[in-house]
Design an enzyme around this catalytic site. Structure first.
Site, PDB file in Angstrom:
ATOM      1  CG  ASP A 127      -1.694  -1.209   1.346  1.00 51.62           C
ATOM      2  OD1 ASP A 127      -2.303  -1.896   0.256  1.00 51.62           O
ATOM      3  OD2 ASP A 127      -2.139  -1.558   2.370  1.00 51.62           O
ATOM      4  CD  GLN A 279      -3.676  -5.129  -6.779  1.00 46.51           C
ATOM      5  OE1 GLN A 279      -3.670  -3.743  -6.684  1.00 46.51           O
ATOM      6  NE2 GLN A 279      -4.872  -5.698  -6.318  1.00 46.51           N
TER       7      GLN A 279
HETATM    8  O1  F6P Z   1      -2.389  -4.077   3.472  1.00 49.04           O
HETATM    9  C1  F6P Z   1      -2.370  -4.605   2.207  1.00 49.04           C
HETATM   10  C2  F6P Z   1      -3.475  -5.251   1.764  1.00 49.04           C
HETATM   11  O2  F6P Z   1      -3.326  -6.069   0.402  1.00 49.04           O
HETATM   12  C3  F6P Z   1      -4.389  -4.320   1.451  1.00 49.04           C
HETATM   13  O3  F6P Z   1      -4.054  -3.416   0.274  1.00 49.04           O
HETATM   14  C4  F6P Z   1      -5.718  -4.892   1.384  1.00 49.04           C
HETATM   15  O4  F6P Z   1      -6.928  -3.989   1.666  1.00 49.04           O
HETATM   16  C5  F6P Z   1      -5.724  -5.827   2.615  1.00 49.04           C
HETATM   17  O5  F6P Z   1      -4.191  -5.953   2.608  1.00 49.04           O
HETATM   18  C6  F6P Z   1      -6.094  -7.278   2.194  1.00 49.04           C
HETATM   19  O6  F6P Z   1      -6.204  -8.065   3.323  1.00 49.04           O
HETATM   20  P1  F6P Z   1      -6.135  -9.635   3.606  1.00 49.04           P
HETATM   21  O7  F6P Z   1      -5.010 -10.267   2.882  1.00 49.04           O
HETATM   22  O8  F6P Z   1      -6.482 -10.045   4.851  1.00 49.04           O
HETATM   23  O9  F6P Z   1      -7.602  -9.822   2.423  1.00 49.04           O
END
Ligand code: F6P
Length: 347
Positions: A127, A279
């Site tokens: 991020d 990503q």
């Molecule tokens: O902080 C990294 C991130 O990929 C964010 O961009 C996204 O909102 C979140 O983590 C997703 O989290 P998880 O892997 O718990 O679904």
């Protein structure tokens, strides 16, 4: 010394490169490394594993994290902090390197502040939203993946005269959206920091089509709130609106909502692509490998010097160290001048 190392929060390309760099520098100084498995959960539950030369061999280009991760917050677990401190002692650890974003490093900062816990931090997140460092590793890889997706979506958008909406990650900042939007030549970019209204976005698309283009690419950041001229706005989040131990809601779905708005308001056919965890997967870019490696060496040097409560950071082209408190003080949002670079190519 016996040096523990953990990776916390969402995984991200380059974590293994940091682990390798910390370990290689520490081995050279005659120290031993111990993997604290699955982020802070490993310290709370006492899940440790040896981390020797064999374990770190060949991991530089590998995505994910070989020592696992979690979103565990010891301060939200009953007796979590006491247990973490006890396990640290029992495992005869002298120092800990915590690699993570605002949540993981926020825990490290608090442990240092409240318990003089011997910890140093390394900033990671796709991020790029950490104050105190110009860039975090993982971000470049995420932007590269998003840009490649936008390039691919261009050819199919063009063939079908469609509006293609790409939803990217970034939580409450629009770094990935703005950078991949600039690199991919997006026709509109919607981010939380500069909430263009749905009406404005649709008007831009209509104008573009009136000027002879019959397809468009819209990049939307998952944290963008659907904003209307009336002043109303709504955050689109995961159905269950689940929050993790750090109080974060699971984001996702704004792209789909936007597609429906665009179709209704413009009459153009639209489709959504949610890039999601793609990503965060796969090999880190060379830039991220280099940054992760430099951060790792710096973290090992901080441990060697007994310089705890600090974290590695990138300032310009230099790797420096700052306090964990400073590094996690606030969210680093996209400044207007960056958004203006993207906006110059809208419509
Ligand atoms: O902080 C990294 C991130 O990929 C964010 O961009 C996204 O909102 C979140 O983590 C997703 O989290 P998880 O892997 O718990 O679904």
């Amino acid at each position: 010394m016996r040096i523990g190392i953990l990776t916390g929060g969402g995984d991200c390309p380059g974590l293994n490169a940091v682990i390798r760099a910390v370990a290689r520098r520490s081995f050279d100084s005659g120290h031993e490394m111990v993997a604290v498995r699955e982020g802070w959960r490993g310290l709370v539950d006492g899940i440790f594993a040896p981390l020797g030369r064999h374990e770190i061999s060949g991991i530089l280009p590998r995505g994910g994290t070989i020592i696992g991760t979690s979103r565990t917050n010891p301060f939200k677990v009953d007796g979590g902090v006491e247990s973490a401190l006890r396990n640290f002692e029992d495992e005869r650890l002298d120092a800990l390197v915590a690699i993570g974003g605002e949540d993981t490093l926020g825990v490290a900062a608090r442990l240092y502040r409240e318990h003089t816990f011997p910890v140093v931090g390394v900033p990671k997140t796709i991020d790029n939203d950490l104050s105190g460092t110009d860039y975090t590793f993982g971000f470049d890889t995420a932007v590269t993946i998003a840009t490649e997706a936008i390039d691919r979506l261009h050819t199919t958008a063009e063939s079908h005269n469609r509006v293609m909406v790409v939803e990217v990650m970034g939580r409450h900042t629009g770094w990935i959206a703005v950078m991949s939007g600039i690199a991919g030549g997006a026709d509109a970019v919607l981010i939380p920091e500069h909430p263009v209204t749905v009406e404005e976005c649709c008007a831009q698309l209509m104008k573009r089509h009136q000027n002879g283009k019959d397809f468009s690419i819209v990049v939307v950041s998952e944290g963008y709130e659907l904003t209307y001229a009336s002043g109303e706005s709504k955050l689109v989040a995961g159905e269950a609106r689940a929050t993790d131990q750090f109080g974060h809601v699971v984001l996702g779905g704004v792209g789909d909502a936007l597609v429906r708005e665009i179709e209704e308001r413009t009459g153009f056919e639209a489709r959504v692509t949610v890039l999601g965890h793609v990503q965060r997967g796969g090999v880190p870019t060379p830039r991220d490998r280099v940054l992760a490696t430099r951060f790792g060496l710096k973290a090992a040097d901080l441990v060697q010097a007994g310089n705890f409560g600090r974290m590695a950071a990138l300032h310009g082209d230099a790797i420096v160290d700052i306090s964990l408190d400073e590094g996690t003080a606030k969210l680093k949002t996209v400044p207007p001048e960056w958004y203006e670079v993207a906006r110059a190519f809208f419509g």
